[in-house]
Design an enzyme around this catalytic site. Structure first.
Site, mmCIF file in Angstrom:
data_model
loop_
_atom_site.group_PDB
_atom_site.id
_atom_site.type_symbol
_atom_site.label_atom_id
_atom_site.label_comp_id
_atom_site.label_asym_id
_atom_site.label_seq_id
_atom_site.Cartn_x
_atom_site.Cartn_y
_atom_site.Cartn_z
ATOM 1 C CB CYS A 246 -0.955 0.008 1.193
ATOM 2 S SG CYS A 246 -2.125 -1.369 1.204
ATOM 3 C CG HIS B 199 -3.175 3.688 1.901
ATOM 4 N ND1 HIS B 199 -3.673 3.234 0.697
ATOM 5 C CD2 HIS B 199 -3.217 2.638 2.758
ATOM 6 C CE1 HIS B 199 -4.004 1.964 0.819
ATOM 7 N NE2 HIS B 199 -3.747 1.575 2.056
ATOM 8 C CG ASN C 53 -6.653 -0.627 1.011
ATOM 9 O OD1 ASN C 53 -5.906 -0.188 0.152
ATOM 10 N ND2 ASN C 53 -6.208 -1.100 2.165
#
Length: 319
Positions: free
Chosen positions: A114, A246, A276
């Site tokens: 990520c 993020h 996500n």
């Protein structure tokens, strides 16, 4: 004057298939209300059958090039951040290079889960500052739906697919990337990982996550790396116009913003619509905000992310 990496254009691509939270209700023990309350996610996009990471990356890259008014054959390098490549090798970046019709320059992938886009952006900034490249395409692209265990309600509702891209160009002046901060600690690898690989199981495996433990690490480490990057840039949190985090979990984002004393009005949020998307989440959010006209020239933009490894980092730039 200082040579910096300036964002000239942003772009994105999201698969056509939109999956609302209700889709999960007859498959696992969950509900739309449960998912929204704990994550802030309302829907996400899933890649179509046969739609690979490279396909999405090419479309996001072309969108960014079009918005920048820059031709692909003037790009010196392509860096793709991804944990879900089409193949073990070659890199997704070389596939993007071919897909854009480029026969010059160089291309490679970065894998920091990520945090991948932050790591890729920092690498691109270093190459531009050193004079190794004038223009670089930095892309985050993921098909995390291919890694899901559809019986694990704690993870399968969280992730989506997509790609985002930025065109960086060398320029003299005050605009561009001001500072970066990168970190990793392999002792935390069991908090978030995929239980497969070429050298172990010979399969791609499924994503495994200790959500509660990761939440605590995320809030602490994201605030710390953001502060370090701001300090390196010679700024304070009061100078930050926009936080583009993020997009993992709305609660993590809110808690991090609170630690940094940033109001949510200064935070770009796309997690509700995208879920996500791992390394794609920051460039997707940048593209959404850019297209909406949120950023003005001279704005201080802070990005930060944490992913498996654990790996985490932040980038401060002047728009």
């Amino acid at each position: 004057m200082t040579r910096r990496a300036v964002i000239r254009g942003t772009g994105r691509y999201l698969p056509e298939r939109i999956v609302e939270n209700a889709w999960f209700e007859d498959k696992i023990d969950t509900s739309d209300e449960w998912i929204r309350a704990r994550t802030g996610i309302e829907r996400r996009h899933f890649a179509a059958e046969g739609e690979a990471t490279s396909h999405m990356a090419i479309k996001a890259a072309q969108n960014a090039l079009d918005r920048a008014g820059i031709a692909a054959d003037t790009i010196d390098a392509i860096i793709v951040a991804t944990s879900t490549p089409d193949l073990t090798f070659p890199s997704v970046a070389t596939m993007v290079q071919s897909g854009l019709g480029m026969t010059r320059g160089f291309a490679f992938d970065v894998q920091a889960v990520c945090a991948g886009f932050v790591f890729a952006l920092a690498n691109a900034d270093g190459m531009i500052r050193s004079g190794q490249a004038e223009r670089i395409l930095v892309i985050g692209a993921e098909t995390f739906s291919k890694l899901m265990d559809w019986e694990d309600r704690g993870t399968c509702v969280l992730f989506g697919d997509g790609a985002g891209a930025v065109v960086l160009e060398a320029a003299e002046g005050e605009r561009g990337v001001l500072a970066t901060d990168l970190n990793s600690d392999g002792s935390y690898r069991d908090i978030l990982y995929v239980d497969g690989g070429v050298a172990t199981t010979g399969t791609s495996g499924k994503l495994r996550m200790q959500g509660n433990v990761l939440f605590r690490h995320a809030v602490e480490k994201l605030a710390e790396t953001a502060h370090r990057a701001i300090d390196k840039a010679g700024l304070t949190t009061a100078d930050v116009d926009w936080l583009v985090p993020h997009q993992a979990n709305a609660r993590i984002i809110a808690a991090t913003a609170q630690r940094m004393h940033l109001p949510m009005e200064k935070v770009v949020l796309t997690v509700a619509d995208h879920g996500n998307t791992s390394a794609a989440s920051i460039p997707l959010a940048l593209s959404v905000a850019d297209e909406a006209g949120s950023f003005r020239e001279g704005d201080i933009v802070l990005t930060e992310a944490i992913g498996g490894g654990l790996s985490w980092g932040a980038v401060v730039l002047r728009w």
